[in-house]
Design a protein around this motif. Sequence first.
Motif, mmCIF file in Angstrom:
data_model
loop_
_atom_site.group_PDB
_atom_site.id
_atom_site.type_symbol
_atom_site.label_atom_id
_atom_site.label_comp_id
_atom_site.label_asym_id
_atom_site.label_seq_id
_atom_site.Cartn_x
_atom_site.Cartn_y
_atom_site.Cartn_z
ATOM 1 N N TRP A 1 102.811 44.085 60.965
ATOM 2 C CA TRP A 1 101.496 43.575 60.573
ATOM 3 C C TRP A 1 100.465 44.693 60.658
ATOM 4 O O TRP A 1 100.412 45.431 61.641
ATOM 5 N N HIS A 2 99.647 44.814 59.621
ATOM 6 C CA HIS A 2 98.622 45.852 59.533
ATOM 7 C C HIS A 2 97.253 45.194 59.433
ATOM 8 O O HIS A 2 97.078 44.237 58.679
ATOM 9 N N THR A 3 96.303 45.722 60.179
ATOM 10 C CA THR A 3 94.915 45.290 60.059
ATOM 11 C C THR A 3 94.241 46.223 59.058
ATOM 12 O O THR A 3 94.357 47.439 59.167
ATOM 13 N N VAL A 4 93.560 45.630 58.070
ATOM 14 C CA VAL A 4 92.880 46.405 57.031
ATOM 15 C C VAL A 4 91.405 46.021 57.050
ATOM 16 O O VAL A 4 91.073 44.838 56.982
ATOM 17 N N SER A 5 90.532 47.027 57.164
ATOM 18 C CA SER A 5 89.084 46.811 57.101
ATOM 19 C C SER A 5 88.562 47.444 55.823
ATOM 20 O O SER A 5 88.745 48.640 55.600
ATOM 21 N N VAL A 6 87.922 46.627 54.992
ATOM 22 C CA VAL A 6 87.453 47.078 53.681
ATOM 23 C C VAL A 6 85.939 47.230 53.716
ATOM 24 O O VAL A 6 85.210 46.237 53.807
ATOM 25 N N PHE A 7 85.464 48.474 53.640
ATOM 26 C CA PHE A 7 84.030 48.766 53.664
ATOM 27 C C PHE A 7 83.477 49.053 52.273
ATOM 28 O O PHE A 7 82.274 49.063 52.086
ATOM 29 N N ASP A 8 84.361 49.318 51.298
ATOM 30 C CA ASP A 8 83.918 49.525 49.917
ATOM 31 C C ASP A 8 83.363 48.193 49.408
ATOM 32 O O ASP A 8 84.052 47.172 49.434
ATOM 33 N N GLN A 9 82.110 48.178 48.973
ATOM 34 C CA GLN A 9 81.433 46.929 48.608
ATOM 35 C C GLN A 9 82.110 46.196 47.458
ATOM 36 O O GLN A 9 82.268 44.979 47.493
ATOM 37 N N ASN A 10 82.520 46.917 46.420
ATOM 38 C CA ASN A 10 83.195 46.268 45.294
ATOM 39 C C ASN A 10 84.529 45.675 45.724
ATOM 40 O O ASN A 10 84.874 44.554 45.354
ATOM 41 N N ALA A 11 85.280 46.415 46.525
ATOM 42 C CA ALA A 11 86.573 45.923 46.993
ATOM 43 C C ALA A 11 86.402 44.741 47.953
ATOM 44 O O ALA A 11 87.199 43.805 47.946
ATOM 45 N N ALA A 12 85.350 44.759 48.780
ATOM 46 C CA ALA A 12 85.101 43.646 49.709
ATOM 47 C C ALA A 12 84.761 42.374 48.928
ATOM 48 O O ALA A 12 85.242 41.288 49.254
ATOM 49 N N ARG A 13 83.939 42.500 47.879
ATOM 50 C CA ARG A 13 83.621 41.331 47.046
ATOM 51 C C ARG A 13 84.850 40.844 46.294
ATOM 52 O O ARG A 13 85.059 39.641 46.129
ATOM 53 N N TYR A 14 85.670 41.783 45.855
ATOM 54 C CA TYR A 14 86.923 41.446 45.183
ATOM 55 C C TYR A 14 87.822 40.639 46.127
ATOM 56 O O TYR A 14 88.356 39.595 45.747
ATOM 57 N N ALA A 15 87.959 41.103 47.367
ATOM 58 C CA ALA A 15 88.775 40.388 48.356
ATOM 59 C C ALA A 15 88.222 38.988 48.599
ATOM 60 O O ALA A 15 88.962 38.010 48.669
ATOM 61 N N GLU A 16 86.905 38.887 48.711
ATOM 62 C CA GLU A 16 86.252 37.605 48.974
ATOM 63 C C GLU A 16 86.487 36.612 47.831
ATOM 64 O O GLU A 16 86.777 35.441 48.070
ATOM 65 N N ASN A 17 86.398 37.085 46.598
ATOM 66 C CA ASN A 17 86.460 36.192 45.449
ATOM 67 C C ASN A 17 87.862 35.921 44.908
ATOM 68 O O ASN A 17 88.095 34.881 44.299
ATOM 69 N N TYR A 18 88.802 36.844 45.115
ATOM 70 C CA TYR A 18 90.084 36.728 44.416
ATOM 71 C C TYR A 18 91.328 36.755 45.287
ATOM 72 O O TYR A 18 92.380 36.302 44.860
ATOM 73 N N LEU A 19 91.265 37.290 46.488
ATOM 74 C CA LEU A 19 92.478 37.406 47.289
ATOM 75 C C LEU A 19 92.609 36.247 48.268
ATOM 76 O O LEU A 19 91.624 35.816 48.859
#
Length: 163
Positions: free
Chosen positions: A63-81
């Motif tokens: 198991w890996h913990t991933v922290s996404v600070f890139d704003q576009n990628a964070a919004r992408y994660a929020e909306n689609y993943l």
Amino acid sequence: MKSAVGEPIMAGSVNKAVIVGNIGMDPEIRDLPSGQKVANLRVATSEQWTDRTSGEKRERTEWHTVSVFDQNAARYAENYLRKGDKVYVEGRVQTRKWQDQSGADRYSTEIVVNAIGGQLTGLTNTGESSLSTAPDRRPNPISSPSSIDDDETSQPTLMVPVH
């Protein structure tokens, strides 16, 4: 600087992690006091093999913990993943030191995805059939778009490989 045989020696080092795995739970999204979004993901990678002595199939999951600070990628994660989606993650390995409630030093290692040198790409193509079981979920584009409009009515174009 050159080596003994006259070849250039590379200075510095490389801190890059690349994983492909499945999201263990829906991304956790936080808004920092600065207004910046951060997405936190738990991603599972697995390896499978056959034991040579017993012939039994074995599997180990990391198991890996991933922290996404890139704003576009964070919004992408929020909306689609969502939980179960397969993702490609590219970032740097970072270990943070913190103290627990008893004051003992603790360490957490994670993969950090920043705007420079990081990438978060969804590999699960969710079609119409997925929408019927999860009506609150928008279709998942194959890759996080390089720019996302703040206008909630716009949706990224679905990118499908052509064979």
